[in-house]
Design a protein around this motif. Structure first.
Motif, PDB file in Angstrom:
ATOM      1  N   ARG A  40       0.800  -1.416   0.045  1.00 29.91           N
ATOM      2  CA  ARG A  40      -0.082   0.009   0.164  1.00 29.91           C
ATOM      3  C   ARG A  40       0.920   1.258   0.009  1.00 29.91           C
ATOM      4  N   THR A  41       0.314   2.158  -0.799  1.00 31.84           N
ATOM      5  CA  THR A  41       1.340   3.511  -0.880  1.00 31.84           C
ATOM      6  C   THR A  41       0.605   4.704  -0.305  1.00 31.84           C
ATOM      7  N   ALA A  42      -0.424   4.398   0.330  1.00 34.26           N
ATOM      8  CA  ALA A  42      -1.190   5.628   0.993  1.00 34.26           C
ATOM      9  C   ALA A  42      -1.778   5.419   2.511  1.00 34.26           C
ATOM     10  N   LEU A  43      -1.675   5.867   3.358  1.00 32.45           N
ATOM     11  CA  LEU A  43      -1.979   5.772   4.806  1.00 32.45           C
ATOM     12  C   LEU A  43      -3.671   5.697   4.881  1.00 32.45           C
ATOM     13  N   TYR A  44      -4.010   5.011   5.955  1.00 25.76           N
ATOM     14  CA  TYR A  44      -5.432   4.737   6.129  1.00 25.76           C
ATOM     15  C   TYR A  44      -6.134   6.108   6.292  1.00 25.76           C
ATOM     16  N   GLU A  45      -7.502   6.175   5.973  1.00 23.34           N
ATOM     17  CA  GLU A  45      -8.221   7.114   6.289  1.00 23.34           C
ATOM     18  C   GLU A  45      -8.858   7.040   7.448  1.00 23.34           C
ATOM     19  N   GLU A  46      -9.184   7.979   8.224  1.00 25.34           N
ATOM     20  CA  GLU A  46      -9.962   7.947   9.449  1.00 25.34           C
ATOM     21  C   GLU A  46     -10.967   7.060   9.404  1.00 25.34           C
ATOM     22  N   GLY A  47     -11.269   5.825  10.584  1.00 18.72           N
ATOM     23  CA  GLY A  47     -12.376   5.250  10.437  1.00 18.72           C
ATOM     24  C   GLY A  47     -12.033   3.814   9.238  1.00 18.72           C
ATOM     25  N   GLU A  48     -10.828   3.883   8.650  1.00 14.13           N
ATOM     26  CA  GLU A  48     -10.823   2.809   7.641  1.00 14.13           C
ATOM     27  C   GLU A  48     -10.030   1.390   8.248  1.00 14.13           C
ATOM     28  N   THR A  49      -9.517   1.792   9.465  1.00 11.34           N
ATOM     29  CA  THR A  49      -8.821   0.735  10.201  1.00 11.34           C
ATOM     30  C   THR A  49      -9.109   0.905  11.734  1.00 11.34           C
ATOM     31  N   GLN A  50      -8.541  -0.082  12.445  1.00 15.96           N
ATOM     32  CA  GLN A  50      -8.757   0.103  13.993  1.00 15.96           C
ATOM     33  C   GLN A  50      -7.319  -0.887  14.489  1.00 15.96           C
ATOM     34  N   VAL A  51      -6.980  -0.401  15.699  1.00 10.07           N
ATOM     35  CA  VAL A  51      -6.241  -1.009  16.441  1.00 10.07           C
ATOM     36  C   VAL A  51      -6.665  -2.653  16.765  1.00 10.07           C
ATOM     37  N   GLY A  52      -5.979  -3.628  16.160  1.00  5.92           N
ATOM     38  CA  GLY A  52      -6.317  -5.133  16.658  1.00  5.92           C
ATOM     39  C   GLY A  52      -6.377  -5.123  18.277  1.00  5.92           C
ATOM     40  N   SER A  53      -7.162  -6.172  18.525  1.00  8.99           N
ATOM     41  CA  SER A  53      -7.552  -6.417  20.111  1.00  8.99           C
ATOM     42  C   SER A  53      -6.265  -6.981  20.874  1.00  8.99           C
ATOM     43  N   THR A  54      -5.318  -7.558  20.090  1.00  4.53           N
ATOM     44  CA  THR A  54      -4.060  -8.033  20.607  1.00  4.53           C
ATOM     45  C   THR A  54      -3.326  -6.936  21.231  1.00  4.53           C
ATOM     46  N   ASP A  55      -3.032  -6.009  20.012  1.00  5.71           N
ATOM     47  CA  ASP A  55      -2.398  -4.729  19.985  1.00  5.71           C
ATOM     48  C   ASP A  55      -2.885  -3.841  21.014  1.00  5.71           C
ATOM     49  N   ALA A  56      -4.099  -3.871  21.005  1.00  7.93           N
ATOM     50  CA  ALA A  56      -4.728  -2.921  22.076  1.00  7.93           C
ATOM     51  C   ALA A  56      -4.648  -3.453  23.790  1.00  7.93           C
ATOM     52  N   GLU A  57      -4.491  -4.742  23.668  1.00  5.15           N
ATOM     53  CA  GLU A  57      -4.228  -5.192  25.237  1.00  5.15           C
ATOM     54  C   GLU A  57      -2.582  -5.131  25.439  1.00  5.15           C
ATOM     55  N   LEU A  58      -1.999  -5.394  24.482  1.00  2.00           N
ATOM     56  CA  LEU A  58      -0.344  -5.015  24.803  1.00  2.00           C
ATOM     57  C   LEU A  58      -0.338  -3.669  25.100  1.00  2.00           C
ATOM     58  N   ARG A  59      -0.779  -2.620  24.389  1.00  2.00           N
ATOM     59  CA  ARG A  59      -0.635  -1.169  24.641  1.00  2.00           C
ATOM     60  C   ARG A  59      -1.037  -1.001  26.026  1.00  2.00           C
ATOM     61  N   LYS A  60      -2.402  -1.337  26.621  1.00  2.00           N
ATOM     62  CA  LYS A  60      -2.985  -1.481  27.813  1.00  2.00           C
ATOM     63  C   LYS A  60      -2.075  -1.852  28.975  1.00  2.00           C
ATOM     64  N   ALA A  61      -1.130  -3.093  28.510  1.00  2.64           N
ATOM     65  CA  ALA A  61      -0.378  -3.538  29.567  1.00  2.64           C
ATOM     66  C   ALA A  61       0.696  -2.418  30.042  1.00  2.64           C
ATOM     67  N   VAL A  62       1.278  -1.672  28.990  1.00  2.50           N
ATOM     68  CA  VAL A  62       2.337  -0.644  28.997  1.00  2.50           C
ATOM     69  C   VAL A  62       1.641   0.414  29.848  1.00  2.50           C
ATOM     70  N   LEU A  63       0.520   0.751  29.609  1.00  4.14           N
ATOM     71  CA  LEU A  63      -0.115   1.993  30.320  1.00  4.14           C
ATOM     72  C   LEU A  63      -0.335   1.496  31.772  1.00  4.14           C
ATOM     73  N   GLU A  64      -0.689   0.357  32.132  1.00  6.80           N
ATOM     74  CA  GLU A  64      -1.148   0.030  33.447  1.00  6.80           C
ATOM     75  C   GLU A  64       0.326  -0.265  34.323  1.00  6.80           C
ATOM     76  N   GLU A  65       1.348  -0.844  33.556  1.00 12.10           N
ATOM     77  CA  GLU A  65       2.569  -1.169  34.570  1.00 12.10           C
ATOM     78  C   GLU A  65       3.329   0.019  34.543  1.00 12.10           C
ATOM     79  N   VAL A  66       3.437   1.027  33.662  1.00 13.00           N
ATOM     80  CA  VAL A  66       3.972   2.225  34.071  1.00 13.00           C
ATOM     81  C   VAL A  66       3.323   2.933  34.963  1.00 13.00           C
ATOM     82  N   ALA A  67       2.034   3.331  34.935  1.00 18.67           N
ATOM     83  CA  ALA A  67       1.097   3.787  35.831  1.00 18.67           C
ATOM     84  C   ALA A  67       1.574   3.296  37.369  1.00 18.67           C
ATOM     85  N   ALA A  68       1.578   1.824  37.698  1.00 15.30           N
ATOM     86  CA  ALA A  68       1.981   1.273  38.675  1.00 15.30           C
ATOM     87  C   ALA A  68       3.221   1.751  39.151  1.00 15.30           C
ATOM     88  N   ALA A  69       4.287   1.496  38.298  1.00 19.36           N
ATOM     89  CA  ALA A  69       5.717   2.109  38.595  1.00 19.36           C
ATOM     90  C   ALA A  69       5.596   3.766  39.036  1.00 19.36           C
TER      91      ALA A  69
END
Length: 334
Positions: free
Chosen positions: A187-216
């Motif tokens: 693909r040679t162009a970026l996605y338009e708004e609403g054309e894609t979304q963050v996958g569930s696994t990537d969302a959970e991995l992101r959430k893990a970082v937010l939670e563990e840094v918050a705890a630190a």
């Protein structure tokens, strides 16, 4: 001018960001480069030193699980990994105290088949139905590894330090094709708004970082030690257009057509490109006081809270939840 030492610890996403930073810095100064390889892939170490008057050192440490690991992460011929969850003795740990800025970027390897050892015993396995042990969620293991890593940095930091944990940067393999098809990420162009979304696994991995840094932040943050999040997940989820794809080597297909079946890199980023935005955000974090800097909990290096606080475990968990919300609202995200 004081020498500034920055290290990038984790998988190849960490190295990708470090190399982009070095390319940018090289526009004003030529670095002295040291590439060191021991017997195994897992001991890979790179160092770039920018001499005076800049006095900047950039280092990378290959440590895709942050803790000690054996198996595929050291020998790509093998099919699975063995993680020693309680052994923080990777090469980066010996240098952690000497670093001024530490960027931790790991997560892409955790969903692979693995056996987990803790305190000398098999604690469980991931995607190993052939092993009669408890199946463990790799997301839970990711949480635990992040927690132990940040705990180690806290306990072994005697100098001023900024610790930045990056969220996962999604890959863009087009599901319409096999991974080795020439159009797997063409693909040679970026996605338009609403054309894609963050996958569930990537969302959970992101959430893990937010939670563990918050705890630190709640447990260990002090004047000489800052924990921050480099939130890039949504930013790069929108950019399927800037991966090397089949062009892994310079001029590889300059003189002949691109074959239909070819190795593809749809995970890493071309530079210049979005990877430079990672470093723009990192520079902002380094230079600008975080929007949550006034939220400090007095603790010593061992995590013992100030007697004046007097909170119990329930109060600490409440503060972690509050801090997670603050990080979610104020994380640097494009």
């Amino acid at each position: 001018m004081m020498l500034l030492r920055s290290c990038f610890v984790g998988d190849s996403a960490a190295r990708n960001q470090a190399e982009a930073l070095v390319c940018f810095l090289s526009t004003v100064s030529r670095p002295e480069t040291v590439h060191q390889y021991d017997d195994h892939v897992g001991k890979k170490f790179w160092r770039w030193s920018f001499p005076a008057p800049h006095d900047v050192v950039v280092l990378t440490y290959w440590s895709p699980f942050l803790v000690r690991a054996g198996g595929r992460s050291e020998d790509f011929v093998l099919a699975q990994d063995i993680l020693f969850l309680d052994e923080l003795n990777e090469p980066w740990t010996a240098e952690a105290d000497a670093m001024d800025v530490m960027v931790i970027s790991a997560g892409h390897w955790f969903d692979r088949p693995a056996i987990y050892l803790d305190n000398g015993l098999v604690a469980g396995v991931q995607n190993r139905p052939d092993v009669n042990r408890t199946q463990m969620s790799f997301l839970g293991v990711y949480h635990e590894v992040l927690r132990r890593t940040l705990e180690f940095v806290n306990a072994n930091s005697t100098t001023d330090k900024l610790v930045v944990v990056s969220t996962i940067a999604p890959a863009h393999f087009d599901r319409r094709y096999s991974w080795n098809h020439r159009d797997a990420c063409s693909r040679t162009a970026l996605y338009e708004e609403g054309e894609t979304q963050v996958g569930s696994t990537d969302a959970e991995l992101r959430k893990a970082v937010l939670e563990e840094v918050a705890a630190a932040v709640v447990r260990w943050r002090r004047s000489e030690l800052r924990f921050e999040v480099l939130d890039v997940t949504r930013l790069v989820a929108m950019r399927p257009d800037v991966h090397p794809g089949p062009h892994l080597f310079r001029d590889a297909y300059r003189d002949w057509p691109l074959p239909e079946t070819v190795a593809n890199d749809c995970l890493h980023w071309c530079s210049p490109g979005p990877i430079d935005t990672f470093n723009d955000i990192l520079a902002w974090i380094v230079e600008v006081k975080s929007s949550v800097d006034d939220y400090n909990v007095p603790v010593d290096r061992d995590g013992r809270r100030d007697q004046v606080q007097g909170e119990g475990e329930g109060d600490i968990k409440k503060k972690v939840r509050e801090e997670s919300i603050l990080l979610l609202e104020n994380s640097v995200q494009v």
